[in-house]
Design an enzyme around this catalytic site. Sequence first.
Site, PDB file in Angstrom:
ATOM      1  N   CYS A 133      71.424  -0.016 119.426  1.00 20.92           N
ATOM      2  CA  CYS A 133      70.601  -0.975 120.165  1.00 20.92           C
ATOM      3  C   CYS A 133      71.404  -1.672 121.246  1.00 20.92           C
ATOM      4  CB  CYS A 133      70.023  -1.985 119.167  1.00 20.92           C
ATOM      5  SG  CYS A 133      68.999  -3.226 119.940  1.00 20.92           S
ATOM      6  N   CYS A 136      70.652  -5.333 121.742  1.00 19.84           N
ATOM      7  CA  CYS A 136      71.238  -6.200 120.709  1.00 19.84           C
ATOM      8  C   CYS A 136      72.740  -6.371 120.925  1.00 19.84           C
ATOM      9  CB  CYS A 136      71.069  -5.601 119.304  1.00 19.84           C
ATOM     10  SG  CYS A 136      69.466  -4.928 118.947  1.00 19.84           S
ATOM     11  N   ASP A 137      73.428  -5.281 121.225  1.00 17.60           N
ATOM     12  CA  ASP A 137      74.892  -5.284 121.139  1.00 17.60           C
ATOM     13  C   ASP A 137      75.615  -5.097 122.472  1.00 17.60           C
ATOM     14  OD1 ASP A 137      74.585  -5.527 118.398  1.00 17.60           O
ATOM     15  OD2 ASP A 137      74.610  -3.375 118.051  1.00 17.60           O
TER      16      ASP A 137
END
Length: 307
Positions: A133, A136-137
Amino acid sequence: MNHKIAIIGSGPAALTAAIYTARAGLEPVLFASSITPGGELMNTTEVENFPGFPEGIQGPELMEKIQAQAERFGTQIRYEDVTELELSDARKVITTNSGKHEADAVIFATGSAYRKLNLEHEDRLSGHGVSWCATCDGFFFRDKTVAVIGGGDSAMEEATFLTRFAKKVYVIHRRGSLRASKIMQERAFSNEKIEFIWNSEITELHGDDALSAVTVGNLESGEHTRLKLDGLFIAIGNDPRTHLVHQQLELTKEGTIAVAGRSSHTSIPGVFAAGDVIDSKYRQAITAAGSGCAAALDAEHYLAENN
Ligand code: NAP
């Protein structure tokens, strides 16, 4: 025992549906899995884009909080694996390892599973350089070198997004052309931080505490090279977890559960679906939560009309 409503799943969609139906006095029972409750957010580290947490929050802590909110209003959570669902009658039957349970309505929110490369060390390095992701990261890879594997829209989107942070983004794809839509391809091709490695697969992941390199195998020449990387984003598709409802609920051509318009109504009255299991496009915690809310409201109306 007959419940008014049963919720299957334990990610943001399922738990938001639980908060709403519990507050509506429907005394929901929620079947979380026995081994990995909490959904995909349990696999992430810091979540910085969920509204309400300006300092960010760890994925597992966020899920604990949402669950606590659902329990506060009386949701009964059962850590059991659902093995069978019989949905066609007015009274739905849910079979778990503890036996059979009945409900007047079911909200199905079992999420989706990211496809894995199935390489050695993939699980160990997950969250330590290996991610599924970018939104997300990606932030954690400022000025780093990363690679995305895959040739679809997700891979192009992730690669383009990652150029905001990383100094270099490789896209490793197993063929010589992309599956992604033209516009996404063009966006990636015109980005000078992105370099394509064609006709190639990753054969090994290296790193002790965190990913440090991968071995790339060229599928045409058979040559293997080591590529130093700080991050690897796997974007080779994901599959909605629909195996429990195959042959019962109508599915879309993408494999998600078909729902009527923007609602959560499936092809069977009294069965509602929410979250990644109906969404092949956005797949964010916040969109799943919103979808769980919609399913709760739809179920509430259904129960009011049918009682
Ligand atoms: P996808 O379209 O199924 O693409 C998966 C990619 O991964 C393909 O290029 C495939 O290669 C490759 N792949 C599959 N298994 C692999 C393996 N084991 N090893 C290496 N490569 C592998 O999945 P997606 O990109 O996640 O997209 C899913 C759906 O969401 C699509 O309908 C897409 O259009 C949509 N989507 C839309 C957007 C957008 O419009 N903004 C963004 C993301 C996703 P091959 O090409 O060789 O099969």
